[in-house]
Design a protein around this motif. Structure first.
Motif, PDB file in Angstrom:
ATOM      1  N   PHE A  27       2.014  -9.866  -3.992  1.00  0.00           N
ATOM      2  CA  PHE A  27       3.234  -9.243  -3.477  1.00  0.00           C
ATOM      3  C   PHE A  27       2.844  -7.904  -2.876  1.00  0.00           C
ATOM      4  CE2 PHE A  27       5.421 -11.875  -6.768  1.00  0.00           C
ATOM      5  CZ  PHE A  27       6.233 -12.584  -5.896  1.00  0.00           C
ATOM      6  N   LEU A  28       3.063  -7.739  -1.580  1.00  0.00           N
ATOM      7  CA  LEU A  28       2.721  -6.486  -0.912  1.00  0.00           C
ATOM      8  C   LEU A  28       3.791  -5.443  -1.186  1.00  0.00           C
ATOM      9  CD1 LEU A  28       1.418  -7.897   2.477  1.00  0.00           C
ATOM     10  CD2 LEU A  28       0.099  -7.199   0.467  1.00  0.00           C
ATOM     11  N   SER A  29       3.340  -4.209  -1.414  1.00  0.00           N
ATOM     12  CA  SER A  29       4.261  -3.121  -1.755  1.00  0.00           C
ATOM     13  C   SER A  29       4.934  -2.521  -0.532  1.00  0.00           C
ATOM     14  CB  SER A  29       3.500  -2.017  -2.491  1.00  0.00           C
ATOM     15  OG  SER A  29       2.583  -1.388  -1.606  1.00  0.00           O
ATOM     16  N   GLY A  30       4.400  -2.788   0.652  1.00  0.00           N
ATOM     17  CA  GLY A  30       4.925  -2.169   1.865  1.00  0.00           C
ATOM     18  C   GLY A  30       4.212  -0.881   2.211  1.00  0.00           C
ATOM     19  N   THR A  31       3.278  -0.476   1.376  1.00  0.00           N
ATOM     20  CA  THR A  31       2.472   0.706   1.670  1.00  0.00           C
ATOM     21  C   THR A  31       1.023   0.263   1.879  1.00  0.00           C
ATOM     22  OG1 THR A  31       1.994   1.177  -0.657  1.00  0.00           O
ATOM     23  CG2 THR A  31       3.946   2.222   0.282  1.00  0.00           C
ATOM     24  N   ALA A  32       0.272   1.121   2.523  1.00  0.00           N
ATOM     25  CA  ALA A  32      -1.127   0.833   2.786  1.00  0.00           C
ATOM     26  C   ALA A  32      -1.962   2.073   2.502  1.00  0.00           C
ATOM     27  CB  ALA A  32      -1.311   0.399   4.237  1.00  0.00           C
ATOM     28  N   ILE A  33      -3.186   1.835   2.083  1.00  0.00           N
ATOM     29  CA  ILE A  33      -4.123   2.938   1.859  1.00  0.00           C
ATOM     30  C   ILE A  33      -4.474   3.553   3.217  1.00  0.00           C
ATOM     31  CG2 ILE A  33      -6.326   3.607   0.849  1.00  0.00           C
ATOM     32  CD1 ILE A  33      -4.284   2.314  -1.148  1.00  0.00           C
ATOM     33  N   GLU A  34      -4.775   2.683   4.156  1.00  0.00           N
ATOM     34  CA  GLU A  34      -4.982   3.010   5.562  1.00  0.00           C
ATOM     35  C   GLU A  34      -4.417   1.828   6.341  1.00  0.00           C
ATOM     36  OE1 GLU A  34      -9.051   3.762   6.635  1.00  0.00           O
ATOM     37  OE2 GLU A  34      -9.181   5.560   5.402  1.00  0.00           O
ATOM     38  N   GLU A  35      -4.288   1.977   7.636  1.00  0.00           N
ATOM     39  CA  GLU A  35      -3.790   0.867   8.449  1.00  0.00           C
ATOM     40  C   GLU A  35      -4.648  -0.375   8.228  1.00  0.00           C
ATOM     41  OE1 GLU A  35      -2.911  -0.293  13.084  1.00  0.00           O
ATOM     42  OE2 GLU A  35      -3.249   1.806  12.559  1.00  0.00           O
ATOM     43  N   GLY A  36      -3.994  -1.492   7.876  1.00  0.00           N
ATOM     44  CA  GLY A  36      -4.692  -2.747   7.655  1.00  0.00           C
ATOM     45  C   GLY A  36      -5.280  -2.923   6.272  1.00  0.00           C
ATOM     46  N   ILE A  37      -5.047  -1.960   5.366  1.00  0.00           N
ATOM     47  CA  ILE A  37      -5.552  -2.050   3.994  1.00  0.00           C
ATOM     48  C   ILE A  37      -4.354  -1.922   3.046  1.00  0.00           C
ATOM     49  CG2 ILE A  37      -7.162  -1.138   2.283  1.00  0.00           C
ATOM     50  CD1 ILE A  37      -8.762   0.095   4.592  1.00  0.00           C
ATOM     51  N   PRO A  38      -3.719  -3.075   2.734  1.00  0.00           N
ATOM     52  CA  PRO A  38      -2.482  -3.046   1.960  1.00  0.00           C
ATOM     53  C   PRO A  38      -2.680  -2.864   0.462  1.00  0.00           C
ATOM     54  CG  PRO A  38      -3.060  -5.294   2.450  1.00  0.00           C
ATOM     55  CD  PRO A  38      -4.069  -4.425   3.160  1.00  0.00           C
ATOM     56  N   LEU A  39      -1.647  -2.319  -0.159  1.00  0.00           N
ATOM     57  CA  LEU A  39      -1.563  -2.195  -1.609  1.00  0.00           C
ATOM     58  C   LEU A  39      -0.538  -3.213  -2.078  1.00  0.00           C
ATOM     59  CD1 LEU A  39      -2.186  -0.611  -4.246  1.00  0.00           C
ATOM     60  CD2 LEU A  39      -0.319   0.927  -3.611  1.00  0.00           C
ATOM     61  N   GLY A  40      -0.857  -3.945  -3.118  1.00  0.00           N
ATOM     62  CA  GLY A  40       0.071  -4.935  -3.635  1.00  0.00           C
ATOM     63  C   GLY A  40      -0.142  -5.171  -5.114  1.00  0.00           C
ATOM     64  N   ARG A  41       0.484  -6.237  -5.619  1.00  0.00           N
ATOM     65  CA  ARG A  41       0.330  -6.650  -7.021  1.00  0.00           C
ATOM     66  C   ARG A  41       0.092  -8.146  -7.059  1.00  0.00           C
ATOM     67  NH1 ARG A  41       1.254  -3.028 -10.931  1.00  0.00           N
ATOM     68  NH2 ARG A  41       2.228  -1.089 -10.298  1.00  0.00           N
ATOM     69  N   LEU A  42      -0.810  -8.570  -7.934  1.00  0.00           N
ATOM     70  CA  LEU A  42      -1.078  -9.994  -8.086  1.00  0.00           C
ATOM     71  C   LEU A  42       0.150 -10.696  -8.650  1.00  0.00           C
ATOM     72  CD1 LEU A  42      -4.716 -10.115  -9.490  1.00  0.00           C
ATOM     73  CD2 LEU A  42      -3.930 -10.740  -7.218  1.00  0.00           C
ATOM     74  N   SER A  43       0.333 -11.918  -8.240  1.00  0.00           N
ATOM     75  CA  SER A  43       1.436 -12.739  -8.714  1.00  0.00           C
ATOM     76  C   SER A  43       0.867 -13.949  -9.435  1.00  0.00           C
ATOM     77  CB  SER A  43       2.285 -13.186  -7.521  1.00  0.00           C
ATOM     78  OG  SER A  43       3.275 -14.101  -7.936  1.00  0.00           O
ATOM     79  N   GLY A  44       1.303 -14.158 -10.663  1.00  0.00           N
ATOM     80  CA  GLY A  44       0.879 -15.313 -11.440  1.00  0.00           C
ATOM     81  C   GLY A  44      -0.469 -15.127 -12.100  1.00  0.00           C
ATOM     82  N   GLY A  45      -0.791 -16.053 -12.969  1.00  0.00           N
ATOM     83  CA  GLY A  45      -2.076 -16.038 -13.654  1.00  0.00           C
ATOM     84  C   GLY A  45      -2.185 -14.978 -14.729  1.00  0.00           C
ATOM     85  N   VAL A  46      -3.398 -14.789 -15.209  1.00  0.00           N
ATOM     86  CA  VAL A  46      -3.635 -13.865 -16.316  1.00  0.00           C
ATOM     87  C   VAL A  46      -3.538 -12.400 -15.899  1.00  0.00           C
ATOM     88  CG1 VAL A  46      -5.066 -15.500 -17.593  1.00  0.00           C
ATOM     89  CG2 VAL A  46      -6.149 -13.894 -16.026  1.00  0.00           C
ATOM     90  N   ALA A  47      -3.546 -12.133 -14.601  1.00  0.00           N
ATOM     91  CA  ALA A  47      -3.476 -10.756 -14.108  1.00  0.00           C
ATOM     92  C   ALA A  47      -2.156 -10.500 -13.371  1.00  0.00           C
ATOM     93  CB  ALA A  47      -4.670 -10.456 -13.213  1.00  0.00           C
ATOM     94  N   ASP A  48      -1.119 -11.227 -13.723  1.00  0.00           N
ATOM     95  CA  ASP A  48       0.188 -11.068 -13.075  1.00  0.00           C
ATOM     96  C   ASP A  48       0.627  -9.607 -13.114  1.00  0.00           C
ATOM     97  OD1 ASP A  48       2.569 -12.261 -11.873  1.00  0.00           O
ATOM     98  OD2 ASP A  48       3.574 -11.654 -13.723  1.00  0.00           O
ATOM     99  N   GLY A  49       0.965  -9.063 -11.953  1.00  0.00           N
ATOM    100  CA  GLY A  49       1.441  -7.682 -11.869  1.00  0.00           C
ATOM    101  C   GLY A  49       0.361  -6.626 -11.723  1.00  0.00           C
ATOM    102  N   VAL A  50      -0.896  -7.012 -11.789  1.00  0.00           N
ATOM    103  CA  VAL A  50      -1.997  -6.050 -11.673  1.00  0.00           C
ATOM    104  C   VAL A  50      -2.068  -5.527 -10.240  1.00  0.00           C
ATOM    105  CG1 VAL A  50      -4.528  -5.857 -11.686  1.00  0.00           C
ATOM    106  CG2 VAL A  50      -3.348  -6.961 -13.581  1.00  0.00           C
ATOM    107  N   PRO A  51      -2.159  -4.187 -10.068  1.00  0.00           N
ATOM    108  CA  PRO A  51      -2.297  -3.625  -8.716  1.00  0.00           C
ATOM    109  C   PRO A  51      -3.579  -4.107  -8.049  1.00  0.00           C
ATOM    110  CG  PRO A  51      -1.817  -1.903 -10.318  1.00  0.00           C
ATOM    111  CD  PRO A  51      -2.119  -3.151 -11.092  1.00  0.00           C
ATOM    112  N   VAL A  52      -3.481  -4.391  -6.742  1.00  0.00           N
ATOM    113  CA  VAL A  52      -4.634  -4.880  -6.007  1.00  0.00           C
ATOM    114  C   VAL A  52      -4.644  -4.301  -4.599  1.00  0.00           C
ATOM    115  CG1 VAL A  52      -3.451  -6.991  -5.243  1.00  0.00           C
ATOM    116  CG2 VAL A  52      -5.923  -6.951  -5.330  1.00  0.00           C
ATOM    117  N   VAL A  53      -5.825  -3.969  -4.131  1.00  0.00           N
ATOM    118  CA  VAL A  53      -6.036  -3.563  -2.741  1.00  0.00           C
ATOM    119  C   VAL A  53      -7.028  -4.546  -2.156  1.00  0.00           C
ATOM    120  CG1 VAL A  53      -6.974  -1.805  -1.196  1.00  0.00           C
ATOM    121  CG2 VAL A  53      -5.576  -1.117  -3.149  1.00  0.00           C
TER     122      VAL A  53
END
Length: 104
Positions: free
Chosen positions: A52-78
Motif C-alpha cells: 500500500f503506497l502512502s502517497g509520499t516519496a523519499i525522492e521522485e520515483g522512490i515510494p514509501l509504503g507498507r507491506l500488505s499481508g503475510g508475516v510482515a503485514d503493515g511493515v514500512p517499505v521503500v
C-alpha cells in the motif's frame, strides 16, 4: 526441486529461519529493497500480497509504503529501482525508515 530466486539462490536461502520454525522468515521492522526482482523475492518470502503506497516519496520515483499481508503485514517499505535517485538516495531511504529524517 526448489525454484531459484531472481538472484539465482535457492528460495530456502531467501527464506531464513528466525528460530521459530524451519523456513519461517524473520519479521523485519522495516524494509528497503532495490530492484524489482529482489523486491518480488523478498515480498514473496514474507508471503506479502502487495504494497500500500502512502502517497509520499523519499525522492521522485522512490515510494514509501507498507507491506500488505503475510508475516510482515503493515511493515514500512521503500522500494527503489536501480536507476532512480540521487547519489544520496539510499542514505535518505534508510534515514526515513529508521526515523532519522533530520539527518537526510
Amino acid at each position: 526441486m526448489t525454484r531459484p530466486s531472481a538472484l539465482g539462490w535457492p528460495r530456502r536461502w531467501v527464506r531464513p529461519s528466525n528460530g521459530s520454525g524451519p523456513g519461517e522468515p524473520p519479521t523485519p521492522g522495516s524494509m528497503f529493497v532495490t530492484g524489482g526482482a529482489v523486491a518480488a523475492d523478498a515480498f514473496e518470502s514474507l508471503d506479502a500480497t502487495g504494497v500500500f503506497l502512502s502517497g509520499t516519496a523519499i525522492e521522485e520515483g522512490i515510494p514509501l509504503g507498507r507491506l500488505s499481508g503475510g508475516v510482515a503485514d503493515g511493515v514500512p517499505v521503500v522500494t527503489k529501482a536501480g536507476a532512480f535517485g540521487t547519489p544520496g538516495a539510499i542514505r535518505k531511504c534508510i534515514a526515513r525508515l529508521s526515523g532519522d529524517d533530520e539527518h537526510e
